[in-house]
Scaffold this active site. Structure first.
Site, PDB file in Angstrom:
ATOM      1  N   ARG A  84      11.961 -20.583   8.181  1.00 55.65           N
ATOM      2  CA  ARG A  84      12.553 -19.241   8.230  1.00 55.65           C
ATOM      3  C   ARG A  84      12.339 -18.463   6.941  1.00 55.65           C
ATOM      4  O   ARG A  84      12.443 -17.254   6.904  1.00 55.65           O
ATOM      5  CB  ARG A  84      14.049 -19.315   8.571  1.00 55.65           C
ATOM      6  CG  ARG A  84      14.590 -17.995   9.130  1.00 55.65           C
ATOM      7  CD  ARG A  84      16.035 -18.051   9.575  1.00 55.65           C
ATOM      8  NE  ARG A  84      16.916 -18.352   8.485  1.00 55.65           N
ATOM      9  CZ  ARG A  84      17.609 -19.485   8.327  1.00 55.65           C
ATOM     10  NH1 ARG A  84      17.546 -20.431   9.247  1.00 55.65           N
ATOM     11  NH2 ARG A  84      18.372 -19.685   7.288  1.00 55.65           N
ATOM     12  N   TYR A 137      10.161   7.617  15.958  1.00 50.62           N
ATOM     13  CA  TYR A 137      10.136   6.665  17.063  1.00 50.62           C
ATOM     14  C   TYR A 137      11.543   6.589  17.656  1.00 50.62           C
ATOM     15  O   TYR A 137      12.514   6.432  16.924  1.00 50.62           O
ATOM     16  CB  TYR A 137       9.671   5.306  16.529  1.00 50.62           C
ATOM     17  CG  TYR A 137       9.566   4.223  17.575  1.00 50.62           C
ATOM     18  CD1 TYR A 137       8.809   4.421  18.723  1.00 50.62           C
ATOM     19  CD2 TYR A 137      10.207   3.009  17.412  1.00 50.62           C
ATOM     20  CE1 TYR A 137       8.710   3.426  19.669  1.00 50.62           C
ATOM     21  CE2 TYR A 137      10.109   2.003  18.362  1.00 50.62           C
ATOM     22  CZ  TYR A 137       9.367   2.226  19.487  1.00 50.62           C
ATOM     23  OH  TYR A 137       9.269   1.236  20.438  1.00 50.62           O
ATOM     24  N   ASP A 209       7.070   5.503   7.421  1.00 51.80           N
ATOM     25  CA  ASP A 209       6.520   4.674   8.491  1.00 51.80           C
ATOM     26  C   ASP A 209       5.104   5.195   8.727  1.00 51.80           C
ATOM     27  O   ASP A 209       4.910   6.266   9.300  1.00 51.80           O
ATOM     28  CB  ASP A 209       7.399   4.794   9.743  1.00 51.80           C
ATOM     29  CG  ASP A 209       6.846   3.999  10.931  1.00 51.80           C
ATOM     30  OD1 ASP A 209       5.637   3.681  10.936  1.00 51.80           O
ATOM     31  OD2 ASP A 209       7.618   3.723  11.862  1.00 51.80           O
ATOM     32  N   LYS A 234       0.395  -2.538  16.086  1.00 45.18           N
ATOM     33  CA  LYS A 234      -0.510  -1.456  16.468  1.00 45.18           C
ATOM     34  C   LYS A 234      -1.891  -1.670  15.817  1.00 45.18           C
ATOM     35  O   LYS A 234      -2.528  -2.667  16.099  1.00 45.18           O
ATOM     36  CB  LYS A 234       0.126  -0.122  16.111  1.00 45.18           C
ATOM     37  CG  LYS A 234       1.616   0.003  16.511  1.00 45.18           C
ATOM     38  CD  LYS A 234       1.829  -0.004  18.016  1.00 45.18           C
ATOM     39  CE  LYS A 234       3.309  -0.103  18.415  1.00 45.18           C
ATOM     40  NZ  LYS A 234       4.203   0.881  17.814  1.00 45.18           N
TER      41      LYS A 234
HETATM   42  C1  LIG Z   1       5.621   0.889  17.685  1.00 47.56           C
HETATM   43  C2  LIG Z   1       6.237   1.588  16.543  1.00 47.56           C
HETATM   44  C3  LIG Z   1       7.368   1.068  15.915  1.00 47.56           C
HETATM   45  C4  LIG Z   1       8.041  -0.208  16.394  1.00 47.56           C
HETATM   46  O1  LIG Z   1       7.199  -1.288  16.200  1.00 47.56           O
HETATM   47  P1  LIG Z   1       7.319  -2.652  17.094  1.00 47.56           P
HETATM   48  O2  LIG Z   1       6.297  -3.535  16.500  1.00 47.56           O
HETATM   49  O3  LIG Z   1       7.066  -2.265  18.503  1.00 47.56           O
HETATM   50  O4  LIG Z   1       8.718  -3.129  16.905  1.00 47.56           O
HETATM   51  C5  LIG Z   1       7.880   1.746  14.824  1.00 47.56           C
HETATM   52  N1  LIG Z   1       7.321   2.891  14.387  1.00 47.56           N
HETATM   53  C6  LIG Z   1       6.232   3.423  14.969  1.00 47.56           C
HETATM   54  C7  LIG Z   1       5.647   4.671  14.431  1.00 47.56           C
HETATM   55  C8  LIG Z   1       5.655   2.790  16.065  1.00 47.56           C
HETATM   56  O5  LIG Z   1       4.582   3.324  16.654  1.00 47.56           O
END
Ligand SMILES: *Cc1c(COP(=O)(O)O)cnc(C)c1O
Length: 418
Positions: A84, A137, A209, A234
């Protein structure tokens, strides 16, 4: 090529140039983004002299004797203890991600949302506040609105790109300001230097982000932003086959995040870490194609008679075109557009007619995706809320993959003719 090091006899000799070069390569310094994506974060010689990193699938790690445990605790030795708290593959991929974004440290989580929750929980306490630019998001907003507030943390949103409103919203209680860049699905671009400056002047942490731009297209830390976050699910993973998230920044700002992660447990399996490391090797190569497909498809759609409007920062018509062009290497693979004179069902028919672009949420993988935000993400929202978030009935969002540009354009052309 490195020249042979002249022999030195006395004192502690400086490292030979080849070792210095290896250290720089490992931290991604002095090389381009493709070289860094392939080599940064990795040891030169690995287990069994393999060129790839091993997948160490252990949940626990052993100590030779009691003295070894005490040495580990007292001297903070760099070794594993329990899964962990980390695993060897995770250390490699964290080092690669830190190098790619030009940060001192990276903390990897099991998803992008776990990373966001982790960084907010680690830095915000009851009585403090966080301010967001509002194009974010929907799950990030939901976490702040529904959950952070339960712990006495205030949440405020201001209009994306309104820096004066952001500044006005900062109170003595404000601890952190957050934005995405580019935003989803409108693809607004934040001037990260200006954003960082607001944070510095008011003594609040800044977090971007940057999932949609990736370190290939833009590195917000270089603009003075404190923390950068990615959903590695992504573009970083890039193959629609893993979930992960990461926060990158200084050791000082990330140690509390790492400690909290050790308690929350939102970590990645060794196999998942390896998939991410492997995906990252082709990041630069993939981003070049995502960028090229994004721009070509955006231009095709803008000229199409059945399209009302296209949102793509690479188009001169986009409200954030100038800041995007000044700050980004490319504009990414997301393209959002409105179908002309179409209600939501007619818009769905365009989505359903696509054959190469597959219907699904997410983005950043090699396979192109198409979706109608109204249906995919905002179906349970009221019409008034959708209007606030700018989600039109006739809106379609494309997450372009790495297929041939001409095939994607032909597929969309056929879909729009239906
Ligand atoms: C998909 C996404 C998230 C969340 O990410 P996960 O890996 O699905 O938890 C956060 N911010 C943005 C801009 C995203 O496209």
């Amino acid at each position: 090529m490195t020249s042979p090091e002249p022999h030195r006899s006395s004192g502690s000799s400086p490292p030979p140039p080849s070792a210095a070069f290896d250290a720089a390569l490992r931290s991604g310094r002095g090389v381009g983004p493709s070289t860094a994506a392939v080599h940064a974060g990795e040891a030169r010689q690995k287990l069994a002299d393999a060129i790839t990193d091993p997948i160490v699938s252990a949940s626990t790690y052993t100590f030779s004797d009691t003295r070894a445990i005490l040495d580990f605790i007292e001297q903070d030795l760099p070794r594993e203890e329990y899964g962990r708290y980390g695993n060897p593959g995770e250390r490699v991929v964290e080092a690669k991600l830190a190098a790619l974004d030009g940060g001192e440290m990276a903390v990897l989580f099991s998803t992008g949302m776990a990373a966001l929750v982790g960084v907010l929980m680690a830095h915000l306490s009851a009585g403090e506040e966080v301010v967001f630019f509002d194009q974010c998001y929907h799950r990030s907003r939901e976490f702040c609105r529904r959950h952070l507030t339960r712990f006495g943390v205030g949440f405020r949103e201001v209009k994306t790109g309104d820096y004066d409103a952001m500044e006005a919203a900062i109170s003595p209680r404000t601890k952190m300001v957050v934005s995405e860049s580019p935003t989803n699905p409108h693809l607004s671009i934040v001037d990260c230097g200006r954003f960082a400056d607001i944070g510095r002047r008011h003594g609040v942490l800044t977090l971007i982000d940057a999932t949609l731009c990736t370190p290939y297209n833009h590195r917000p830390l270089a603009d003075g932003v404190d923390l950068v976050l990615h959903s590695a699910t992504k573009y970083l993973g890039g193959h629609n086959d893993l979930l992960a998230g990461v926060v990158i920044g200084s050791r000082e700002k990330l140690e509390p995040v790492r400690n909290l992660r050790g308690i929350m447990g939102g970590i990645n399996s060794p196999h998942n870490c390896y998939l991410l490391e492997r995906g990252l090797k082709t990041l630069a190569l993939r981003m070049e194609r995502h960028n090229a497909n994004g721009l070509a498809v955006a231009r095709f759609l803008e000229a199409h008679p059945r399209v009302e409007r296209v949102y793509y920062p690479g188009l001169e018509s986009h409200p954030y075109h100038t800041v995007a062009t000044e700050s980004m290497r490319g504009y990414g693979g997301l393209v959002t557009f409105l179908v002309k004179d179409a209600d939501w069902q007619q818009t769905s028919r365009v989505v359903d007619a696509a054959r190469i672009l597959r219907i699904g949420p997410s983005l950043g993988g090699v396979e192109s995706l198409i979706e109608q935000p109204l249906v995919m993400s905002y179906w349970n929202y009221s019409p008034a809320e959708r209007q606030t978030f700018g989600i039109g009935d006739n809106m379609i969002r494309l997450a372009l993959g790495i297929e041939d540009t001409a095939d994607l354009i032909a597929d969309l052309g056929r879909a729009l003719e239906r």
